[in-house]
Motif scaffolding. Structure first.
Motif, PDB file in Angstrom:
ATOM      1  N   LEU A   1    -109.312  93.352 -20.183  1.00 35.44           N
ATOM      2  CA  LEU A   1    -110.367  92.961 -19.248  1.00 35.44           C
ATOM      3  C   LEU A   1    -111.614  93.831 -19.391  1.00 35.44           C
ATOM      4  N   GLY A   2    -111.580  94.796 -20.352  1.00 34.21           N
ATOM      5  CA  GLY A   2    -112.761  95.591 -20.635  1.00 34.21           C
ATOM      6  C   GLY A   2    -112.854  96.912 -19.899  1.00 34.21           C
ATOM      7  N   ALA A   3    -111.776  97.379 -19.308  1.00 31.16           N
ATOM      8  CA  ALA A   3    -111.808  98.650 -18.577  1.00 31.16           C
ATOM      9  C   ALA A   3    -111.910  99.819 -19.552  1.00 31.16           C
ATOM     10  N   SER A   4    -112.541 100.906 -19.099  1.00 27.65           N
ATOM     11  CA  SER A   4    -112.658 102.112 -19.933  1.00 27.65           C
ATOM     12  C   SER A   4    -111.321 102.842 -19.963  1.00 27.65           C
ATOM     13  N   LEU A   5    -111.195 103.806 -20.887  1.00 26.93           N
ATOM     14  CA  LEU A   5    -109.936 104.539 -21.043  1.00 26.93           C
ATOM     15  C   LEU A   5    -109.524 105.272 -19.766  1.00 26.93           C
ATOM     16  N   PRO A   6    -110.432 105.962 -19.056  1.00 28.01           N
ATOM     17  CA  PRO A   6    -110.006 106.611 -17.804  1.00 28.01           C
ATOM     18  C   PRO A   6    -109.478 105.611 -16.771  1.00 28.01           C
ATOM     19  N   VAL A   7    -110.073 104.440 -16.710  1.00 25.00           N
ATOM     20  CA  VAL A   7    -109.597 103.411 -15.779  1.00 25.00           C
ATOM     21  C   VAL A   7    -108.220 102.907 -16.225  1.00 25.00           C
ATOM     22  N   GLN A   8    -108.038 102.744 -17.520  1.00 25.40           N
ATOM     23  CA  GLN A   8    -106.740 102.305 -18.035  1.00 25.40           C
ATOM     24  C   GLN A   8    -105.644 103.310 -17.687  1.00 25.40           C
ATOM     25  N   ILE A   9    -105.947 104.600 -17.852  1.00 23.97           N
ATOM     26  CA  ILE A   9    -104.966 105.641 -17.526  1.00 23.97           C
ATOM     27  C   ILE A   9    -104.666 105.638 -16.033  1.00 23.97           C
ATOM     28  N   LEU A  10    -105.688 105.428 -15.216  1.00 27.39           N
ATOM     29  CA  LEU A  10    -105.495 105.346 -13.772  1.00 27.39           C
ATOM     30  C   LEU A  10    -104.631 104.134 -13.410  1.00 27.39           C
ATOM     31  N   VAL A  11    -104.887 102.993 -14.054  1.00 30.76           N
ATOM     32  CA  VAL A  11    -104.072 101.793 -13.819  1.00 30.76           C
ATOM     33  C   VAL A  11    -102.623 102.058 -14.231  1.00 30.76           C
ATOM     34  N   PHE A  12    -102.443 102.700 -15.401  1.00 29.52           N
ATOM     35  CA  PHE A  12    -101.089 103.036 -15.865  1.00 29.52           C
ATOM     36  C   PHE A  12    -100.357 103.883 -14.834  1.00 29.52           C
ATOM     37  N   ALA A  13    -101.010 104.942 -14.345  1.00 29.33           N
ATOM     38  CA  ALA A  13    -100.376 105.846 -13.386  1.00 29.33           C
ATOM     39  C   ALA A  13    -100.090 105.144 -12.064  1.00 29.33           C
ATOM     40  N   ALA A  14    -101.050 104.387 -11.565  1.00 30.56           N
ATOM     41  CA  ALA A  14    -100.890 103.733 -10.264  1.00 30.56           C
ATOM     42  C   ALA A  14     -99.779 102.686 -10.304  1.00 30.56           C
ATOM     43  N   VAL A  15     -99.778 101.853 -11.323  1.00 26.74           N
ATOM     44  CA  VAL A  15     -98.757 100.802 -11.415  1.00 26.74           C
ATOM     45  C   VAL A  15     -97.384 101.420 -11.641  1.00 26.74           C
ATOM     46  N   SER A  16     -97.301 102.468 -12.457  1.00 20.53           N
ATOM     47  CA  SER A  16     -96.013 103.127 -12.703  1.00 20.53           C
ATOM     48  C   SER A  16     -95.446 103.705 -11.410  1.00 20.53           C
ATOM     49  N   VAL A  17     -96.272 104.409 -10.651  1.00 16.62           N
ATOM     50  CA  VAL A  17     -95.812 104.987  -9.387  1.00 16.62           C
ATOM     51  C   VAL A  17     -95.438 103.893  -8.396  1.00 16.62           C
ATOM     52  N   LEU A  18     -96.239 102.850  -8.324  1.00 16.53           N
ATOM     53  CA  LEU A  18     -95.938 101.739  -7.425  1.00 16.53           C
ATOM     54  C   LEU A  18     -94.583 101.104  -7.778  1.00 16.53           C
ATOM     55  N   LEU A  19     -94.336 100.880  -9.053  1.00 16.72           N
ATOM     56  CA  LEU A  19     -93.059 100.305  -9.473  1.00 16.72           C
ATOM     57  C   LEU A  19     -91.895 101.255  -9.206  1.00 16.72           C
ATOM     58  N   LEU A  20     -92.103 102.552  -9.446  1.00 15.63           N
ATOM     59  CA  LEU A  20     -91.047 103.536  -9.195  1.00 15.63           C
ATOM     60  C   LEU A  20     -90.672 103.590  -7.718  1.00 15.63           C
ATOM     61  N   VAL A  21     -91.665 103.494  -6.862  1.00 13.75           N
ATOM     62  CA  VAL A  21     -91.425 103.620  -5.427  1.00 13.75           C
ATOM     63  C   VAL A  21     -90.901 102.327  -4.811  1.00 13.75           C
ATOM     64  N   SER A  22     -91.401 101.196  -5.274  1.00 16.12           N
ATOM     65  CA  SER A  22     -91.033  99.933  -4.627  1.00 16.12           C
ATOM     66  C   SER A  22     -89.940  99.160  -5.356  1.00 16.12           C
ATOM     67  N   LEU A  23     -90.086  98.955  -6.644  1.00 18.46           N
ATOM     68  CA  LEU A  23     -89.165  98.077  -7.371  1.00 18.46           C
ATOM     69  C   LEU A  23     -87.872  98.762  -7.804  1.00 18.46           C
ATOM     70  N   ARG A  24     -87.942 100.014  -8.250  1.00 19.56           N
ATOM     71  CA  ARG A  24     -86.758 100.695  -8.785  1.00 19.56           C
ATOM     72  C   ARG A  24     -85.631 100.819  -7.753  1.00 19.56           C
ATOM     73  N   PRO A  25     -85.888 101.262  -6.501  1.00 21.58           N
ATOM     74  CA  PRO A  25     -84.780 101.346  -5.538  1.00 21.58           C
ATOM     75  C   PRO A  25     -84.105  99.994  -5.296  1.00 21.58           C
ATOM     76  N   TRP A  26     -84.896  98.950  -5.226  1.00 27.67           N
ATOM     77  CA  TRP A  26     -84.336  97.611  -5.022  1.00 27.67           C
ATOM     78  C   TRP A  26     -83.465  97.206  -6.209  1.00 27.67           C
ATOM     79  N   LEU A  27     -83.971  97.446  -7.426  1.00 32.64           N
ATOM     80  CA  LEU A  27     -83.195  97.111  -8.629  1.00 32.64           C
ATOM     81  C   LEU A  27     -81.895  97.909  -8.693  1.00 32.64           C
ATOM     82  N   LEU A  28     -81.954  99.208  -8.390  1.00 30.23           N
ATOM     83  CA  LEU A  28     -80.738 100.027  -8.414  1.00 30.23           C
ATOM     84  C   LEU A  28     -79.728  99.548  -7.390  1.00 30.23           C
ATOM     85  N   ARG A  29     -80.186  99.220  -6.200  1.00 33.33           N
ATOM     86  CA  ARG A  29     -79.287  98.749  -5.147  1.00 33.33           C
ATOM     87  C   ARG A  29     -78.571  97.473  -5.578  1.00 33.33           C
TER      88      ARG A  29
END
Length: 174
Positions: free
Chosen positions: A41-69
């Motif tokens: 979508l044309g985002a710069s590298l710092p924005v891409q890294i921020l998206v990577f970190a935010a989505v990873s943390v969001l998935l770790l906090v929300s999706l992973r516990p549900w999947l493990l359960r």
């Protein structure tokens, strides 16, 4: 073309996840895919890294516990290594008291100690492993306490469809 690096990172993380089965690297792979989409979508590298970190943390906090359960309700946890020895029978090789001794457990000789003070188990006695403390089996009389269940009890919240008998077909006879 930078999105291919994110895709490659996601595939590598998924491949490593297959070996670990902790569902952590899978969440990072999701973050890498999201960063790759941000790159498209044309985002710069710092924005891409921020998206990577935010989505990873969001998935770790929300999706992973549900999947493990849900994974644990479908697949029983199988104890391995030292934890699998708890509840098993052991034969005393060298007298066992609270200070030490030796038992034969699953074909191997283990250092052991008695779970109760003032008890000495003579050679040849059958004992039950109460717990594993480091590399030492803590044992007690085989008649003390119920044995650990080898198979887990089914979860009553999980329902399975009733099985139906298969119709006999003459062409299937041997």
């Amino acid at each position: 073309m930078d999105w291919l690096w994110w895709l490659g990172a996601a595939l590598l993380l998924i491949a490593i996840e297959v070996l670990t089965l902790d569902l952590v690297l899978l969440m990072f792979a999701g973050g890498a895919v999201a960063a790759g989409i941000a790159n498209l979508l044309g985002a710069s590298l710092p924005v891409q890294i921020l998206v990577f970190a935010a989505v990873s943390v969001l998935l770790l906090v929300s999706l992973r516990p549900w999947l493990l359960r849900h994974l644990r309700t479908r697949v029983p946890l199988v104890e391995t290594n030292a934890a699998a020895q708890v509840g098993r029978q052991a034969i005393v090789v060298q007298d066992v008291d609270v200070h030490g001794g030796r038992v034969k457990l699953s074909g191997e000789v283990w250092s052991a100690r008695a779970a109760r003070e003032g008890v000495v188990f003579p050679a040849g006695a059958e004992l039950r492993v109460v717990r594993i403390d480091g590399a030492t089996a803590v044992v007690d009389d085989a008649s003390v306490g119920p044995p650990r269940q080898a198979t887990p009890t089914p979860d009553p919240s999980v329902t399975h469809p009733p099985s139906r008998p298969r119709a006999h077909r003459p062409e299937e006879t041997a």
